[in-house]
Design an enzyme around this catalytic site. Sequence first.
Site, PDB file in Angstrom:
ATOM      1  N   HIS A   1      26.769  23.885  37.217  1.00 46.75           N
ATOM      2  CA  HIS A   1      27.948  23.797  38.073  1.00 46.75           C
ATOM      3  C   HIS A   1      27.623  22.948  39.308  1.00 46.75           C
ATOM      4  O   HIS A   1      27.254  23.491  40.355  1.00 46.75           O
ATOM      5  CB  HIS A   1      28.398  25.197  38.495  1.00 46.75           C
TER       6      HIS A   1
ATOM      7  N   GLY B   1      27.065  38.112  39.090  1.00 48.76           N
ATOM      8  CA  GLY B   1      27.575  37.393  37.936  1.00 48.76           C
ATOM      9  C   GLY B   1      29.075  37.237  38.075  1.00 48.76           C
ATOM     10  O   GLY B   1      29.559  36.226  38.590  1.00 48.76           O
TER      11      GLY B   1
ATOM     12  N   ASN C   1      37.474  25.199  48.578  1.00 49.10           N
ATOM     13  CA  ASN C   1      37.640  23.811  48.129  1.00 49.10           C
ATOM     14  C   ASN C   1      38.934  23.605  47.333  1.00 49.10           C
ATOM     15  O   ASN C   1      39.177  22.527  46.794  1.00 49.10           O
ATOM     16  CB  ASN C   1      36.433  23.348  47.313  1.00 49.10           C
TER      17      ASN C   1
ATOM     18  N   ILE D   1      39.919  24.420  44.518  1.00 53.75           N
ATOM     19  CA  ILE D   1      39.837  24.080  43.100  1.00 53.75           C
ATOM     20  C   ILE D   1      39.232  25.252  42.340  1.00 53.75           C
ATOM     21  O   ILE D   1      38.253  25.869  42.779  1.00 53.75           O
ATOM     22  CB  ILE D   1      38.955  22.833  42.870  1.00 53.75           C
TER      23      ILE D   1
ATOM     24  N   GLU E   1      37.298  52.730  43.439  1.00 49.49           N
ATOM     25  CA  GLU E   1      36.231  53.051  42.488  1.00 49.49           C
ATOM     26  C   GLU E   1      35.292  51.882  42.227  1.00 49.49           C
ATOM     27  O   GLU E   1      34.070  52.037  42.223  1.00 49.49           O
ATOM     28  CB  GLU E   1      36.833  53.529  41.153  1.00 49.49           C
TER      29      GLU E   1
ATOM     30  N   PHE F   1      38.045  57.318  34.845  1.00 54.26           N
ATOM     31  CA  PHE F   1      38.094  56.161  35.741  1.00 54.26           C
ATOM     32  C   PHE F   1      36.810  55.334  35.692  1.00 54.26           C
ATOM     33  O   PHE F   1      36.698  54.335  36.415  1.00 54.26           O
ATOM     34  CB  PHE F   1      38.354  56.604  37.180  1.00 54.26           C
TER      35      PHE F   1
END
Length: 635
Positions: free
Chosen positions: A24, A109, A179, A181, A386, A412
């Site tokens: 990226h 992540g 940015n 985008i 939660e 939950f």
Amino acid sequence: MLYNIINNIRIICLKSIQIAKSGHPGMPMGISDVFTILWLYFYKKNFKILNDINNDKIIISNGHGVIIQYVLLYLTKIYDLNDIKNLRKFNSKTPAHPEISKIIDASTGPLGQGIGIGIGIGLKNKIFSSKFNKKITLFNNKIWIFCGDGCLMEGVSTEGISFCGNYNINNVILIYDSNNISIDGETKNFFFENLNNKFNSMNWNVIGPINGHNYIDIYKSYKKAIKSYFPTLIYFKTIIGFLSPDKSYTNSVHGSTFNTFELKNIYKNYFLKYLYKKKIFFCNKKKYLLYYIKNSFFSYLELNRILNNIIFKINIINIFCNLFYNCINKSTRLISSFILKKIYKINEFIGGSADLSSSNLTFNSNLNVIKKNFFNGRYINFGVREFLMSLINYGLSSDKNGLAFCSTFLVFSNYIISSIRSISISKLKNIFIFTHDSFLVGEDGPTHQPIEQISILRKIPRLFVFRPFNFIETLICWLLFLKLKKNSCCLILSRQNYKNNFFNVFNIKNIIKGCYIVNNNFKSELIILSSGSDLEIVFECYFYLKKYFNITILSMYCNFLFDKQRKNYKKIIKNKKILVIESSNDDIWNKYNIKKIFLLNIKKYGKSGSGNELKSFFNFTKKNLIKICLYLINL
């Protein structure tokens, strides 16, 4: 000079991604100015003493751009050039997204989660500073959290921003790389909130929007942020893929490499000669620490114990003798609450509930509750948040010092499954207390009756899922949690009281193995295997049939623990005729190579009704169970 340094950092990021043939480049190219100025002038980290308790933390919530941090670690001579060349390679120090280590502060992540994790780290530092800052300031570090448009679109980020502002955790500085985008194009089509008003309304200080490529404005914004009384958002406007003539301002630069022609155009914009020097930040001076030891000796001993993970010993015999008669035929949530009061004697034990303290029974009136600007406590009211609650737990345990817990209803757990997974990946120690463990929640209806949740939790690697039946099993579960090093666990508890005092002889050596024979009957015509509150009906059936047949009852309160036992011991279920009873839809039992197996479980959602009505609806009745047992015995 600074211009040359930053452009060189961009080039190294770019080349590393090109070597990896994936990555990226857009974010690191756009945020290099912002990140480098923070690193050079404001980020306090002593790389010679990585475990310095007052080091700043950097959490990159938009973790796909972590190469920028790797490159600065390389220029600081923490990583070498091979580490940068091995970006995204197998077993390298430079994975595609941040993975927690002595140098990297958290694994981030999914977008948005880093915000909650960073706030959790900030909260723990606030708690520790309230407790241990005596005349000498041991804790005054900052938590620098990077995020992007995607992070702020995720709902969990709003949970985190709200929580942080309400409690005024003002050592948190959120650096927003705006940015405009995302992968699907310009964010103005689907994300156009007034973020200044949004953050201000939640008790945050907002600096910006600021040009993220103007060095003086960037420097001034950091200078203001570190003096703020409130948690601070620094709102930077940047250009994705900055200085790329072909791909700047486009979504195509987010997650794809450049071709040869595009690279040549980028290089034309860059000047490569540079001189790099990292400002050195030292940890607390030795003389200050000696002064602290002299004037706050007992606080020093307590802090030293916590930092070295020395946990007070829990006297299991004393707890057993004191609580046994109070725990006869009670719900396991109530039994756990009695034990929890003993565990609270461990001073580094911190946690709370997502607005369900009176239902989860996790609160102790002897504990101070953490409030706005008041961090001299250990119980946290997370509010109805939660997902954030579990990310806060990640932050509380990220330095692997102390113990953290949180609690909600089992149904939950779906809200927080992603963060439980992140905690397990990171090898952190936590305990998740889930109550209301089955359809016997009753009248609350199918939305509140867990069916598939236990099955999902059991499938998470490294996660111990405990579902105890009675007092002794619940006590063992808590003790096992205290002994864990790199694993987390879930404690699945019942809401309803039920009969769980059918036996008084306890073989502790076998109980701690996760599955054991309850009724001391080793030769049998049928084995009935179950766990938790479901064992009540098993015993009702057993007392009727034992006059005529030899039946063995197995309590498997933790599959993962049982799976770790020796082959010899695991023979108690192999090549046998077994009836499995559980109020979930888990099919985990098929892996045990059982000769003949019959499952009485649940393959549909619940109903609104009383516990007895639901037992009939799901065929969890004594009469039906006896019929099944007779059928299996005669097979």
